[in-house]
Design an enzyme around this catalytic site. Sequence first.
Site, PDB file in Angstrom:
ATOM      1  N   CYS A  76       0.872  -1.173   0.000  1.00  0.00           N
ATOM      2  CA  CYS A  76       0.000   0.000   0.000  1.00  0.00           C
ATOM      3  C   CYS A  76       0.910   1.223   0.000  1.00  0.00           C
ATOM      4  O   CYS A  76       2.097   1.114  -0.335  1.00  0.00           O
ATOM      5  CB  CYS A  76      -0.992  -0.026   1.162  1.00  0.00           C
ATOM      6  SG  CYS A  76      -0.288  -0.010   2.820  1.00  0.00           S
ATOM      7  N   HIS A 123      13.378 -14.671  13.185  1.00  0.00           N
ATOM      8  CA  HIS A 123      12.847 -14.717  14.552  1.00  0.00           C
ATOM      9  C   HIS A 123      11.330 -14.792  14.621  1.00  0.00           C
ATOM     10  O   HIS A 123      10.793 -15.261  15.614  1.00  0.00           O
ATOM     11  CB  HIS A 123      13.315 -13.487  15.339  1.00  0.00           C
ATOM     12  CG  HIS A 123      14.747 -13.567  15.762  1.00  0.00           C
ATOM     13  ND1 HIS A 123      15.308 -12.731  16.703  1.00  0.00           N
ATOM     14  CD2 HIS A 123      15.749 -14.408  15.376  1.00  0.00           C
ATOM     15  CE1 HIS A 123      16.585 -13.041  16.877  1.00  0.00           C
ATOM     16  NE2 HIS A 123      16.885 -14.044  16.072  1.00  0.00           N
TER      17      HIS A 123
HETATM   18  C1  RB5 Z   1      -4.051   5.264   0.566  1.00  0.00           C
HETATM   19  O1  RB5 Z   1      -4.084   6.631   0.348  1.00  0.00           O
HETATM   20  C2  RB5 Z   1      -3.191   4.929   1.779  1.00  0.00           C
HETATM   21  O2  RB5 Z   1      -3.795   5.385   2.944  1.00  0.00           O
HETATM   22  C3  RB5 Z   1      -2.897   3.471   1.848  1.00  0.00           C
HETATM   23  O3  RB5 Z   1      -2.262   3.068   0.677  1.00  0.00           O
HETATM   24  C4  RB5 Z   1      -1.982   3.012   2.964  1.00  0.00           C
HETATM   25  O4  RB5 Z   1      -0.816   3.774   3.022  1.00  0.00           O
HETATM   26  C5  RB5 Z   1      -2.599   2.805   4.281  1.00  0.00           C
HETATM   27  O5  RB5 Z   1      -1.957   2.401   5.240  1.00  0.00           O
END
Ligand code: RB5
Length: 143
Positions: A66, A99
Amino acid sequence: MRIIIGADHGGYQLKATIISFLRKEGFDDVVDIGTNSADSVDYPVYGLKVARAVAAGEADRGILVCGSGIGMCMSANRIPGARAAAAYEPFAAKMSRRHNNCNILCLGERFTGRDLALEIVSVWLREEFEGGRHARRTELLDQ
Ligand code: RB5
């Protein structure tokens, strides 16, 4: 080794880079659950799906991307049997395997550049769990 990989809109480009890298390195059993565009989606949908597959034994390892790696890590660790770690450099990835028997690696496309991310993935895939006292501790996670 079957690897399941997912991302949200903040991580889909790095996900594509990782998939190409994995295939080049000979990891040809890669399951891509998306997303594959910049259209906004909700990271828990992907984090939970990957974690459920790994916890159920449908995949050996999971990779989640993400923007930061944090939301994916939070999501995956809601599933018993998932041991997700967000790693921003290779030593953390290495220790997460040795670990913690980490079975899901979380990366942040907005934090970690391409080459460093691929080094993290490479280390994480090759390091082994040390077992012993660490196995007792990871077993406690599931109790
Ligand atoms: C998306 O904008 C962002 O919040 C997501 O990709 C991530 O970083 C969340 O933890």
